[in-house]
Motif scaffolding. Structure first.
Motif, PDB file in Angstrom:
ATOM      1  N   LEU A 132       0.825  -1.208   0.000  1.00 46.61           N
ATOM      2  CA  LEU A 132       0.000   0.000   0.000  1.00 46.61           C
ATOM      3  C   LEU A 132       0.858   1.257   0.000  1.00 46.61           C
ATOM      4  O   LEU A 132       0.531   2.253  -0.668  1.00 46.61           O
ATOM      5  CB  LEU A 132      -0.929  -0.006   1.221  1.00 46.61           C
ATOM      6  CG  LEU A 132      -2.018  -1.089   1.221  1.00 46.61           C
ATOM      7  CD1 LEU A 132      -2.710  -1.130   2.576  1.00 46.61           C
ATOM      8  CD2 LEU A 132      -3.034  -0.838   0.111  1.00 46.61           C
ATOM      9  N   LEU A 133       1.957   1.226   0.747  1.00 46.86           N
ATOM     10  CA  LEU A 133       2.855   2.373   0.796  1.00 46.86           C
ATOM     11  C   LEU A 133       3.387   2.706  -0.590  1.00 46.86           C
ATOM     12  O   LEU A 133       3.418   3.866  -0.997  1.00 46.86           O
ATOM     13  CB  LEU A 133       4.019   2.071   1.745  1.00 46.86           C
ATOM     14  CG  LEU A 133       4.987   3.214   2.022  1.00 46.86           C
ATOM     15  CD1 LEU A 133       4.372   4.209   2.986  1.00 46.86           C
ATOM     16  CD2 LEU A 133       6.294   2.673   2.597  1.00 46.86           C
ATOM     17  N   ASN A 134       3.768   1.681  -1.326  1.00 49.72           N
ATOM     18  CA  ASN A 134       4.333   1.887  -2.657  1.00 49.72           C
ATOM     19  C   ASN A 134       3.271   2.160  -3.707  1.00 49.72           C
ATOM     20  O   ASN A 134       3.610   2.474  -4.854  1.00 49.72           O
ATOM     21  CB  ASN A 134       5.184   0.682  -3.052  1.00 49.72           C
ATOM     22  CG  ASN A 134       6.512   0.662  -2.335  1.00 49.72           C
ATOM     23  OD1 ASN A 134       7.430   1.392  -2.688  1.00 49.72           O
ATOM     24  ND2 ASN A 134       6.624  -0.162  -1.292  1.00 49.72           N
ATOM     25  N   CYS A 135       2.012   2.006  -3.332  1.00 50.02           N
ATOM     26  CA  CYS A 135       0.900   2.359  -4.215  1.00 50.02           C
ATOM     27  C   CYS A 135       0.289   3.708  -3.818  1.00 50.02           C
ATOM     28  O   CYS A 135      -0.842   4.022  -4.201  1.00 50.02           O
ATOM     29  CB  CYS A 135      -0.180   1.273  -4.183  1.00 50.02           C
ATOM     30  SG  CYS A 135       0.346  -0.300  -4.884  1.00 50.02           S
ATOM     31  N   ASP A 136       1.028   4.484  -3.018  1.00 47.69           N
ATOM     32  CA  ASP A 136       0.599   5.825  -2.606  1.00 47.69           C
ATOM     33  C   ASP A 136      -0.666   5.823  -1.764  1.00 47.69           C
ATOM     34  O   ASP A 136      -1.426   6.798  -1.770  1.00 47.69           O
ATOM     35  CB  ASP A 136       0.406   6.735  -3.827  1.00 47.69           C
ATOM     36  CG  ASP A 136       1.692   6.932  -4.613  1.00 47.69           C
ATOM     37  OD1 ASP A 136       2.752   6.964  -3.974  1.00 47.69           O
ATOM     38  OD2 ASP A 136       1.633   7.028  -5.846  1.00 47.69           O
ATOM     39  N   GLN A 137      -0.908   4.751  -1.031  1.00 47.97           N
ATOM     40  CA  GLN A 137      -2.046   4.696  -0.119  1.00 47.97           C
ATOM     41  C   GLN A 137      -1.514   4.760   1.311  1.00 47.97           C
ATOM     42  O   GLN A 137      -1.539   3.779   2.061  1.00 47.97           O
ATOM     43  CB  GLN A 137      -2.855   3.423  -0.362  1.00 47.97           C
ATOM     44  CG  GLN A 137      -3.429   3.345  -1.768  1.00 47.97           C
ATOM     45  CD  GLN A 137      -4.424   2.222  -1.908  1.00 47.97           C
ATOM     46  OE1 GLN A 137      -5.386   2.117  -1.145  1.00 47.97           O
ATOM     47  NE2 GLN A 137      -4.203   1.364  -2.880  1.00 47.97           N
ATOM     48  N   LEU A 138      -1.039   5.936   1.677  1.00 47.09           N
ATOM     49  CA  LEU A 138      -0.290   6.091   2.921  1.00 47.09           C
ATOM     50  C   LEU A 138      -1.142   5.822   4.158  1.00 47.09           C
ATOM     51  O   LEU A 138      -0.691   5.144   5.093  1.00 47.09           O
ATOM     52  CB  LEU A 138       0.304   7.497   2.996  1.00 47.09           C
ATOM     53  CG  LEU A 138       1.466   7.770   2.034  1.00 47.09           C
ATOM     54  CD1 LEU A 138       1.876   9.225   2.112  1.00 47.09           C
ATOM     55  CD2 LEU A 138       2.647   6.883   2.374  1.00 47.09           C
ATOM     56  N   ASP A 139      -2.360   6.361   4.188  1.00 47.81           N
ATOM     57  CA  ASP A 139      -3.179   6.194   5.391  1.00 47.81           C
ATOM     58  C   ASP A 139      -3.487   4.721   5.649  1.00 47.81           C
ATOM     59  O   ASP A 139      -3.470   4.266   6.803  1.00 47.81           O
ATOM     60  CB  ASP A 139      -4.474   6.996   5.266  1.00 47.81           C
ATOM     61  CG  ASP A 139      -4.232   8.500   5.362  1.00 47.81           C
ATOM     62  OD1 ASP A 139      -3.174   8.889   5.886  1.00 47.81           O
ATOM     63  OD2 ASP A 139      -5.095   9.273   4.908  1.00 47.81           O
ATOM     64  N   ARG A 140      -3.771   3.984   4.601  1.00 52.45           N
ATOM     65  CA  ARG A 140      -4.053   2.552   4.776  1.00 52.45           C
ATOM     66  C   ARG A 140      -2.782   1.792   5.164  1.00 52.45           C
ATOM     67  O   ARG A 140      -2.831   0.846   5.957  1.00 52.45           O
ATOM     68  CB  ARG A 140      -4.662   1.980   3.498  1.00 52.45           C
ATOM     69  CG  ARG A 140      -6.024   2.585   3.150  1.00 52.45           C
ATOM     70  CD  ARG A 140      -6.569   1.999   1.873  1.00 52.45           C
ATOM     71  NE  ARG A 140      -6.913   0.594   2.044  1.00 52.45           N
ATOM     72  CZ  ARG A 140      -6.944  -0.296   1.058  1.00 52.45           C
ATOM     73  NH1 ARG A 140      -6.617   0.079  -0.178  1.00 52.45           N
ATOM     74  NH2 ARG A 140      -7.279  -1.534   1.282  1.00 52.45           N
TER      75      ARG A 140
END
Length: 485
Positions: free
Chosen positions: A56-64
């Motif tokens: 998720l971090l590398n997919c720009d979904q920081l909050d998740r």
């Protein structure tokens, strides 16, 4: 017989292909499997949560991603090293999300836990100091950041650890922020060449973390250091110069951008690297165009065309012709522009790169549309779209213009938001139960997606989570791809 690939490896491969939704789905299944096999809150469950967070971090979904790391750190430490990693990941993700106060708290706690576990002289402790110094710098606490990063550098240097490069990169920014005129890369002359190259990589990796103007100042200093230390033709030097050119573009320093590209081009010519030199020359032409030096830009495109012909690859010739044609059109030379754009399509048809073919066709189709030659434009755009991935930026532009052509309009430049929104909608609807949604509307306003969901029935908790996850995946995938990444 080969062993099956681990789920995280599969997810990473999917992510590298830009298939963010599929990558996430793989790791979501792994979390569920760990829950079934080992139980919620088990060490295996915590590890799966961390792996999901990494995706998720590398997919720009920081909050998740942050929530996944919090879940992982909530598990009592079965393996102390793993727990320290989860804590560090949580702090890093909070830093990336701009939640600096929370990040500082987590990183301070993690650094102290590392000191207790490893001891002050162990490199494992310094791993927690370096990101803490970074957050302190971002929060304006330059004095403490200097104290912390100096300890990290000293530790890693004494341990001979490769991670000293990352610490030296942060140290350079801290020294720059102090404004005392100290050398930003003191001691680099004592490092072997491969360590200096790692330092260059570490500095460049901080582009999205540091203040843009400060980062450019650090990179400019680093470029001079590398030219002296490694030479003007070393790959690390060229990489830094290329990034310096990009920074000049982003910050409006066009003269600095042109000079950096010229140095890169000269190096490639010295080394006989024809294709790299062609790429640099195209960048130089674009830079001239951005500075308003129209004649210099067109001369450079002409020179690049000669280079491409000497190389002989039709894909490269097509790329040059497309860019040259667009520049000629901007310069008010439509006849010459059309010749270049048509030749770009012809050359691309001789090659094997469908993306190059699609991009050339879209450029020609839009040109013809703007010339009010709608039947020709429709044919060019239809052929081009068949060669491009649906979410490719040029495909989205082409689809919007094709829709305008079919309505008899000579321009579809304003249709891109509508086309993007429809592609987003299809992405989400295809991934949800068919009986769940009554309506799913997507628009683009203020530069972002606006979503209106109407459900046909009461969803289960799993379906609600699935809907949220799919929408977040769509946001990540479309934002990522539409940036051309």
């Amino acid at each position: 017989m080969t062993a099956s690939a681990a789920p995280i490896d599969i997810a990473v491969s999917l992510m590298r292909e830009g298939r963010f939704g599929d990558a996430e789905a793989v790791m979501q299944r792994e979390v569920r499997a760990a829950t079934v096999r080992h139980g919620h809150g088990s060490a295996a469950w915590a590890s799966a949560q961390c792996d999901l967070g990494n995706i998720l971090l590398n997919c720009d979904q920081l909050d998740r991603a942050i929530e996944c790391y919090r879940q992982a750190t909530s598990v009592p430490a079965h393996d102390r090293k793993e727990h320290l990693t989860y804590r560090l990941n949580l702090g890093l993700a909070l830093r990336m999300a701009g939640r600096l106060e929370e990040a500082e708290a987590e990183l301070r706690r993690g650094a102290e836990e590392r000191r207790v576990f490893y001891g002050r002289e162990h490199a494992g402790y310094a791993f927690g100091l370096e990101p803490l110094a970074d957050v302190l710098l971002q929060r304006g606490n330059v004095s403490e950041a200097r104290t912390v990063i100096e300890e990290a550098v000293r530790n890693l240097w004494q341990n001979g650890h490769d991670h000293v490069a990352a610490a030296l990169a942060v140290r350079a920014e801290v020294v720059h922020a102090a404004g005392a005129g100290e050398p930003l890369f003191h001691g680099v002359e004592q490092l072997p060449g491969d360590a200096v190259a790692r330092l260059a990589d570490a500095v460049l990796l901080r582009r999205d973390l540091a203040d843009p103007a400060a980062h450019r100042a650090v990179v400019a200093t680093l470029a001079a250091v590398l030219q002296t230390r490694l030479g003007p033709d070393h790959p690390a030097t060229l990489n830094v110069l290329a990034n310096l050119a990009n920074a000049g573009r982003d910050l409006g320093d066009q003269s600095g951008r042109v000079e950096a590209i010229r140095q890169v081009l000269a190096s490639h010519d010295r080394q006989g690297r024809a294709e790299d030199a062609l790429s640099a020359e195209l960048g130089l032409a674009l830079a001239y165009g951005d500075t308003g030096e129209e004649k210099a830009a067109l001369r450079t495109y002409e020179a690049a065309y000669g280079r491409a012909q000497r190389i002989g690859r039709p894909e490269l010739i097509s790329q040059v012709l497309r860019n040259w044609g667009l520049a000629l059109n901007e310069a008010g030379q439509p006849a010459a522009a059309e010749r270049c754009l048509a030749d770009a399509v012809t050359q691309a048809q001789r090659g094997a790169d469908f993306e190059i073919l699609g991009r050339a066709g879209v450029a020609l189709g839009i040109f013809l549309q703007h010339q009010s030659r709608l039947p020709e434009a429709a044919k060019a755009l239809q052929d081009a779209l068949a060669a491009l991935a649906p979410v490719h930026p040029d495909a989205i532009a082409g689809r919007g213009h094709l829709g305008a052509v079919q309505e008899g309009r000579t321009c579809g430049c304003g249709d891109t938001p509508r086309v993007v929104a429809e592609a987003f909608r299809e992405f989400v609807v295809r991934r949800l139960p068919q009986d769940l949604l009554e309506r799913f509307d997507v628009t683009i306003a203020d530069g972002d997606f606006k979503i209106d969901v109407h459900l046909r029935r009461e969803p289960t908790q799993d379906e609600l989570e699935r809907l949220h996850g799919v929408v977040q995946s769509a946001l990540a995938e479309f934002r990522h791809r539409l940036k051309g990444q």
